[in-house]
Design a protein around this motif. Structure first.
Motif, PDB file in Angstrom:
ATOM      1  N   ASN A 130       0.834  -1.199   0.000  1.00  0.00           N
ATOM      2  CA  ASN A 130       0.000   0.000   0.000  1.00  0.00           C
ATOM      3  C   ASN A 130       0.871   1.252   0.000  1.00  0.00           C
ATOM      4  OD1 ASN A 130      -2.352   1.517   0.040  1.00  0.00           O
ATOM      5  ND2 ASN A 130      -2.652   1.339   2.233  1.00  0.00           N
ATOM      6  N   ARG A 131       0.326   2.322  -0.543  1.00  0.00           N
ATOM      7  CA  ARG A 131       0.976   3.633  -0.564  1.00  0.00           C
ATOM      8  C   ARG A 131       0.320   4.490   0.515  1.00  0.00           C
ATOM      9  NH1 ARG A 131      -0.471   8.317  -3.514  1.00  0.00           N
ATOM     10  NH2 ARG A 131       1.284   9.714  -4.018  1.00  0.00           N
ATOM     11  N   VAL A 132       1.119   4.976   1.466  1.00  0.00           N
ATOM     12  CA  VAL A 132       0.565   5.668   2.626  1.00  0.00           C
ATOM     13  C   VAL A 132       1.310   6.986   2.860  1.00  0.00           C
ATOM     14  CG1 VAL A 132      -0.103   3.501   3.743  1.00  0.00           C
ATOM     15  CG2 VAL A 132       2.140   4.503   4.227  1.00  0.00           C
ATOM     16  N   PRO A 133       0.699   7.924   3.596  1.00  0.00           N
ATOM     17  CA  PRO A 133       1.417   9.158   3.945  1.00  0.00           C
ATOM     18  C   PRO A 133       2.626   8.854   4.816  1.00  0.00           C
ATOM     19  CG  PRO A 133      -0.945   9.412   4.289  1.00  0.00           C
ATOM     20  CD  PRO A 133      -0.702   7.956   4.025  1.00  0.00           C
ATOM     21  N   LEU A 138       6.058   3.738   0.686  1.00  0.00           N
ATOM     22  CA  LEU A 138       5.634   2.348   0.824  1.00  0.00           C
ATOM     23  C   LEU A 138       5.329   2.092   2.293  1.00  0.00           C
ATOM     24  CD1 LEU A 138       5.351  -0.631  -0.141  1.00  0.00           C
ATOM     25  CD2 LEU A 138       7.831  -0.851   0.156  1.00  0.00           C
ATOM     26  N   ASN A 139       4.159   1.544   2.579  1.00  0.00           N
ATOM     27  CA  ASN A 139       3.780   1.253   3.957  1.00  0.00           C
ATOM     28  C   ASN A 139       4.917   0.517   4.671  1.00  0.00           C
ATOM     29  OD1 ASN A 139       1.958   0.883   6.223  1.00  0.00           O
ATOM     30  ND2 ASN A 139       1.773  -1.246   5.552  1.00  0.00           N
ATOM     31  N   ILE A 173      -0.436   1.806   7.909  1.00  0.00           N
ATOM     32  CA  ILE A 173      -0.374   2.847   8.938  1.00  0.00           C
ATOM     33  C   ILE A 173      -1.343   4.000   8.695  1.00  0.00           C
ATOM     34  CG2 ILE A 173       2.025   2.302   9.491  1.00  0.00           C
ATOM     35  CD1 ILE A 173       2.797   4.889   7.938  1.00  0.00           C
ATOM     36  N   ASP A 174      -2.088   3.974   7.576  1.00  0.00           N
ATOM     37  CA  ASP A 174      -3.056   5.053   7.379  1.00  0.00           C
ATOM     38  C   ASP A 174      -4.356   4.800   8.144  1.00  0.00           C
ATOM     39  OD1 ASP A 174      -3.677   2.918   5.729  1.00  0.00           O
ATOM     40  OD2 ASP A 174      -3.851   4.105   3.895  1.00  0.00           O
TER      41      ASP A 174
END
Length: 249
Positions: free
Chosen positions: A8-11, A35-36, A119-120
């Motif tokens: 997943n792509r996360v802040p 990248l998470n 982590i989002d």
């Protein structure tokens, strides 16, 4: 051995999050995405399985075109190819899990890795939910993994106050926890090679969300600290406040 990794792509964890104008999503202005972090442990363990048994590592991500960035990072680490399930809509955990389960059913990996959580949203549900949808076992919060030639799996996972060992059999889903390994840094050669590795883009299967975000709120600001005194005479008042106000004792 066919190995899949869902990423997943996360802040970035250092990003100061602001709530968007709709009150339901974050304001993406100036946000740096990565990248998470837990997915990095998943990618690393997938690569170690490939190095031990041979085969290929397929990286899967669901999201907008920007998610190619995190797929490419996994490819630079050593994965073989990627699949981007394109969808810019707001999805809940169930809808994402259903879409991932559809593609995993198609490619039929021997073992699928996830980070234990993203982590989002931090709900820690994805590995178990996908396993349930596919009808295969899942083990999450894994800090040690052993895969044997007879396709048995022994995983050590963190539980409250200790660890437990769980035995399973391939095919299986693993949710990686910090401590499972030390993710490698992509080498310059790996970064260059990743540019030519295939990333298949396809429309993500559509499924109805089961939940809806009604409102997103920032946590209340912390109250300023108080100095009750500088000697032992302040202890009774401190104890009273900890018991009656903070309610921690």
């Amino acid at each position: 051995m066919k190995v899949a990794v869902c990423v997943n792509r996360v802040p970035d964890t250092e990003t100061k999050v602001k709530i968007g104008a709709d009150g339901k999503t974050i304001d993406k202005t100036g946000v740096n995405y990565i990248l998470n972090p837990y997915d990095e442990f998943a990618v690393e363990e997938a690569l170690r399985v490939k190095e031990k048994f041979g085969g290929e590592v397929i990286v899967i991500s669901l999201g907008g075109s920007e998610n190619v960035e995190v797929i490419r990072k996994a490819l630079a680490m050593g994965a073989d190819k990627g699949i981007l399930l394109k969808d810019d809509s707001q999805r809940d955990t169930f809808s994402i899990a259903k879409a991932l389960a559809e593609v995993l059913k198609e490619i039929s990996p021997d073992i699928t890795f996830f980070g234990k959580q993203s982590i989002d949203y931090d709900d820690q549900a994805m590995p178990s939910l996908v396993g349930e949808l596919l009808g295969i076992p899942s083990i999450t919060v894994v800090v040690k993994l052993e895969i044997n030639e007879d396709r048995t799996v022994i995983a050590e996972r963190e539980i409250e106050g200790g660890r437990e060992k769980v035995r399973g059999k391939l095919p299986i889903i693993i949710g990686a926890q910090r401590g499972l390994n030390e993710p490698r840094y992509p080498s310059l050669k790996g970064i260059m090679a990743a540019k030519s590795k295939p990333v298949e883009e396809r429309e993500a299967p559509k499924f109805e969300n089961k939940t809806e975000v009604i409102e997103m709120l920032l946590p209340p600001p912390k109250k300023p600290g108080r100095i009750l005194g500088t000697d032992a005479s302040a202890v009774p008042e401190l104890v009273r406040l900890l018991r009656e106000e903070a309610k921690v004792i």
